[in-house]
Design a protein around this motif. Sequence first.
Motif, PDB file in Angstrom:
ATOM      1  N   ALA A 233       7.525   5.866 -11.056  1.00 43.46           N
ATOM      2  CA  ALA A 233       8.033   4.737 -10.274  1.00 43.46           C
ATOM      3  C   ALA A 233       7.164   4.402  -9.067  1.00 43.46           C
ATOM      4  O   ALA A 233       7.225   3.285  -8.547  1.00 43.46           O
ATOM      5  CB  ALA A 233       9.464   5.027  -9.816  1.00 43.46           C
ATOM      6  N   ASN A 234       6.364   5.365  -8.620  1.00 43.36           N
ATOM      7  CA  ASN A 234       5.528   5.111  -7.442  1.00 43.36           C
ATOM      8  C   ASN A 234       4.183   4.508  -7.843  1.00 43.36           C
ATOM      9  O   ASN A 234       3.493   5.033  -8.715  1.00 43.36           O
ATOM     10  CB  ASN A 234       5.276   6.411  -6.674  1.00 43.36           C
ATOM     11  N   LYS A 235       3.837   3.418  -7.211  1.00 42.94           N
ATOM     12  CA  LYS A 235       2.575   2.733  -7.519  1.00 42.94           C
ATOM     13  C   LYS A 235       1.639   2.671  -6.311  1.00 42.94           C
ATOM     14  O   LYS A 235       0.656   1.929  -6.324  1.00 42.94           O
ATOM     15  CB  LYS A 235       2.859   1.300  -8.007  1.00 42.94           C
ATOM     16  N   ARG A 236       1.920   3.480  -5.283  1.00 41.61           N
ATOM     17  CA  ARG A 236       1.125   3.414  -4.054  1.00 41.61           C
ATOM     18  C   ARG A 236       0.591   4.788  -3.678  1.00 41.61           C
ATOM     19  O   ARG A 236       1.107   5.819  -4.105  1.00 41.61           O
ATOM     20  CB  ARG A 236       1.963   2.830  -2.916  1.00 41.61           C
ATOM     21  N   ALA A 237      -0.458   4.778  -2.879  1.00 35.83           N
ATOM     22  CA  ALA A 237      -1.046   6.023  -2.379  1.00 35.83           C
ATOM     23  C   ALA A 237      -1.736   5.718  -1.052  1.00 35.83           C
ATOM     24  O   ALA A 237      -2.000   4.563  -0.709  1.00 35.83           O
ATOM     25  CB  ALA A 237      -2.038   6.612  -3.382  1.00 35.83           C
ATOM     26  N   LEU A 238      -2.052   6.790  -0.332  1.00 31.99           N
ATOM     27  CA  LEU A 238      -2.714   6.656   0.959  1.00 31.99           C
ATOM     28  C   LEU A 238      -4.219   6.778   0.792  1.00 31.99           C
ATOM     29  O   LEU A 238      -4.708   7.726   0.166  1.00 31.99           O
ATOM     30  CB  LEU A 238      -2.206   7.743   1.916  1.00 31.99           C
ATOM     31  N   PHE A 239      -4.953   5.837   1.367  1.00 37.57           N
ATOM     32  CA  PHE A 239      -6.415   5.836   1.312  1.00 37.57           C
ATOM     33  C   PHE A 239      -6.975   5.750   2.728  1.00 37.57           C
ATOM     34  O   PHE A 239      -6.284   5.363   3.665  1.00 37.57           O
ATOM     35  CB  PHE A 239      -6.930   4.655   0.496  1.00 37.57           C
ATOM     36  N   LEU A 281      -9.308   3.932   9.226  1.00 34.87           N
ATOM     37  CA  LEU A 281      -7.977   3.419   8.918  1.00 34.87           C
ATOM     38  C   LEU A 281      -7.309   4.264   7.839  1.00 34.87           C
ATOM     39  O   LEU A 281      -7.943   4.629   6.839  1.00 34.87           O
ATOM     40  CB  LEU A 281      -8.065   1.987   8.385  1.00 34.87           C
ATOM     41  N   GLN A 282      -6.026   4.566   8.024  1.00 37.21           N
ATOM     42  CA  GLN A 282      -5.197   5.077   6.928  1.00 37.21           C
ATOM     43  C   GLN A 282      -4.387   3.900   6.399  1.00 37.21           C
ATOM     44  O   GLN A 282      -3.622   3.273   7.155  1.00 37.21           O
ATOM     45  CB  GLN A 282      -4.255   6.176   7.410  1.00 37.21           C
ATOM     46  N   VAL A 283      -4.561   3.593   5.110  1.00 34.83           N
ATOM     47  CA  VAL A 283      -3.940   2.411   4.526  1.00 34.83           C
ATOM     48  C   VAL A 283      -3.217   2.786   3.235  1.00 34.83           C
ATOM     49  O   VAL A 283      -3.783   3.477   2.384  1.00 34.83           O
ATOM     50  CB  VAL A 283      -4.990   1.314   4.227  1.00 34.83           C
ATOM     51  N   VAL A 284      -1.983   2.345   3.106  1.00 37.34           N
ATOM     52  CA  VAL A 284      -1.238   2.518   1.861  1.00 37.34           C
ATOM     53  C   VAL A 284      -1.596   1.350   0.952  1.00 37.34           C
ATOM     54  O   VAL A 284      -1.355   0.187   1.276  1.00 37.34           O
ATOM     55  CB  VAL A 284       0.281   2.567   2.119  1.00 37.34           C
ATOM     56  N   LEU A 285      -2.208   1.703  -0.203  1.00 44.31           N
ATOM     57  CA  LEU A 285      -2.683   0.710  -1.162  1.00 44.31           C
ATOM     58  C   LEU A 285      -2.146   1.033  -2.557  1.00 44.31           C
ATOM     59  O   LEU A 285      -1.508   2.074  -2.756  1.00 44.31           O
ATOM     60  CB  LEU A 285      -4.217   0.713  -1.206  1.00 44.31           C
ATOM     61  N   ALA A 286      -2.437   0.173  -3.506  1.00 49.78           N
ATOM     62  CA  ALA A 286      -2.122   0.480  -4.905  1.00 49.78           C
ATOM     63  C   ALA A 286      -2.824   1.770  -5.298  1.00 49.78           C
ATOM     64  O   ALA A 286      -3.994   1.981  -4.945  1.00 49.78           O
ATOM     65  CB  ALA A 286      -2.561  -0.669  -5.811  1.00 49.78           C
ATOM     66  N   ASN A 287      -2.132   2.646  -6.028  1.00 52.31           N
ATOM     67  CA  ASN A 287      -2.708   3.964  -6.311  1.00 52.31           C
ATOM     68  C   ASN A 287      -3.834   3.937  -7.347  1.00 52.31           C
ATOM     69  O   ASN A 287      -4.450   4.970  -7.613  1.00 52.31           O
ATOM     70  CB  ASN A 287      -1.630   4.976  -6.703  1.00 52.31           C
ATOM     71  N   ASP A 288      -4.123   2.769  -7.927  1.00 51.49           N
ATOM     72  CA  ASP A 288      -5.266   2.653  -8.836  1.00 51.49           C
ATOM     73  C   ASP A 288      -6.475   2.008  -8.151  1.00 51.49           C
ATOM     74  O   ASP A 288      -7.418   1.553  -8.813  1.00 51.49           O
ATOM     75  CB  ASP A 288      -4.888   1.868 -10.097  1.00 51.49           C
ATOM     76  N   THR A 289      -6.462   1.975  -6.825  1.00 45.71           N
ATOM     77  CA  THR A 289      -7.591   1.429  -6.063  1.00 45.71           C
ATOM     78  C   THR A 289      -8.865   2.223  -6.361  1.00 45.71           C
ATOM     79  O   THR A 289      -8.832   3.444  -6.454  1.00 45.71           O
ATOM     80  CB  THR A 289      -7.280   1.483  -4.553  1.00 45.71           C
ATOM     81  N   GLU A 290      -9.988   1.519  -6.521  1.00 44.54           N
ATOM     82  CA  GLU A 290     -11.251   2.158  -6.883  1.00 44.54           C
ATOM     83  C   GLU A 290     -12.279   2.020  -5.766  1.00 44.54           C
ATOM     84  O   GLU A 290     -12.243   1.069  -4.975  1.00 44.54           O
ATOM     85  CB  GLU A 290     -11.800   1.536  -8.165  1.00 44.54           C
ATOM     86  N   SER A 291     -13.197   2.982  -5.713  1.00 42.46           N
ATOM     87  CA  SER A 291     -14.199   3.006  -4.648  1.00 42.46           C
ATOM     88  C   SER A 291     -15.153   1.825  -4.701  1.00 42.46           C
ATOM     89  O   SER A 291     -15.803   1.497  -3.703  1.00 42.46           O
ATOM     90  CB  SER A 291     -15.004   4.314  -4.712  1.00 42.46           C
ATOM     91  N   SER A 292     -15.263   1.167  -5.856  1.00 39.15           N
ATOM     92  CA  SER A 292     -16.165   0.018  -5.979  1.00 39.15           C
ATOM     93  C   SER A 292     -15.577  -1.252  -5.385  1.00 39.15           C
ATOM     94  O   SER A 292     -16.299  -2.245  -5.200  1.00 39.15           O
ATOM     95  CB  SER A 292     -16.495  -0.222  -7.457  1.00 39.15           C
ATOM     96  N   GLN A 293     -14.291  -1.251  -5.075  1.00 40.25           N
ATOM     97  CA  GLN A 293     -13.664  -2.449  -4.524  1.00 40.25           C
ATOM     98  C   GLN A 293     -14.085  -2.662  -3.074  1.00 40.25           C
ATOM     99  O   GLN A 293     -14.367  -1.708  -2.349  1.00 40.25           O
ATOM    100  CB  GLN A 293     -12.137  -2.341  -4.648  1.00 40.25           C
ATOM    101  N   ARG A 294     -14.121  -3.936  -2.680  1.00 39.12           N
ATOM    102  CA  ARG A 294     -14.613  -4.303  -1.357  1.00 39.12           C
ATOM    103  C   ARG A 294     -13.456  -4.725  -0.459  1.00 39.12           C
ATOM    104  O   ARG A 294     -12.592  -5.519  -0.857  1.00 39.12           O
ATOM    105  CB  ARG A 294     -15.642  -5.424  -1.481  1.00 39.12           C
ATOM    106  N   PHE A 295     -13.473  -4.211   0.765  1.00 36.67           N
ATOM    107  CA  PHE A 295     -12.406  -4.478   1.720  1.00 36.67           C
ATOM    108  C   PHE A 295     -12.990  -4.981   3.037  1.00 36.67           C
ATOM    109  O   PHE A 295     -14.135  -4.703   3.373  1.00 36.67           O
ATOM    110  CB  PHE A 295     -11.599  -3.197   1.999  1.00 36.67           C
ATOM    111  N   ARG A 296     -12.160  -5.682   3.783  1.00 31.31           N
ATOM    112  CA  ARG A 296     -12.440  -6.024   5.172  1.00 31.31           C
ATOM    113  C   ARG A 296     -11.106  -6.038   5.909  1.00 31.31           C
ATOM    114  O   ARG A 296     -10.027  -6.054   5.289  1.00 31.31           O
ATOM    115  CB  ARG A 296     -13.152  -7.367   5.293  1.00 31.31           C
TER     116      ARG A 296
END
Length: 316
Positions: A233-239, A281-296
């Motif tokens: 049921a959980n779809k989030r994780a801390l990154f 930053l500690q950010v709660v994101l979707a738990n399938d987040t990948e290192s190749s994704q770009r953020f700002r």
Amino acid sequence: MTIHCQYPLMTETHPNMVCELSHYQLIEVSGEDSEKFLQGQLTTDISKLAVGNSTLTAHCDPKGKVWSVFRLVRVRSQQFYFIIRNALMPTALEQLKKYAVFSKVSFKLVQDRTLIGFAGRQAPQTITTLSEQLPNAETPLIHADGHCLLYIEHPQPRWILISESAVLITPTVTTTAWNLLDIQDGIPLLTAESQNQFIPQAINLQLLEQTVSFHKGCYIGQETIARAKYRGANKRALFTLVGQSDTDPSLGQAVELLLDSNWRKTGSILNYVRQDGVLWLQVVLANDTESSQRFRLSEDSAQPLCLYPLPYTLEG
């Protein structure tokens, strides 16, 4: 394009970290029902926490949302210490006390103790100027000369001195640096703003020490926490996101993720620190987040943020 996230650990650049832990408070829990009471409240299996050991733990509401995260130290069979962040303490204590009416257990805010934290490869040598004994993984808690000294086996190992008197030692780092140790070690820094917002798995607590037990008896919020594990049921994780942004974010603020050619808001900032010009930053994101994704951080703060590697593997 993958942005390489290469920033040194705090203990690599600061080999002798001494920090006055003024952002923490000490709560003593005692009484003949202490273990039984805490067993029915906290996510940890208290019965398996030996005297002289400690672990992170959490207290949740009936819906499984986390009220507080703190270090639980078993001092004696029916005596425990909570080492808890100042910002969490009032609500945390209030929520625990309201369930304790019919139990023989007492809570005491211990204000006459000094808390000092140590980390880095030179820390053992520094500690020996204060104590003849040095705790370790085999003997993590020692009592001597009016103080307790606790060893914590993190990716960046630490020691905490709990002293009954003032400690004659000069801090070498601030509380910001100590918080960064937690961020680099993947430990969530819950705030008053984020209390009662996330289940334990959304902030990775099930991956840390003995924080969450899925096998002990009932405790507050267990049904939701177990469902998140066994039914997915959980779809989030801390990154952890890191970058050179000059803008300080707001807690709870979203970050932005590049999807195709558009930036979309996503996630929730749990906490952040700025150390040596770098924003962590500690950010709660979707738990399938990948290192190749770009953020700002935002359109107004467009410097790239990279995903800093966690020291553990996320569960699927």
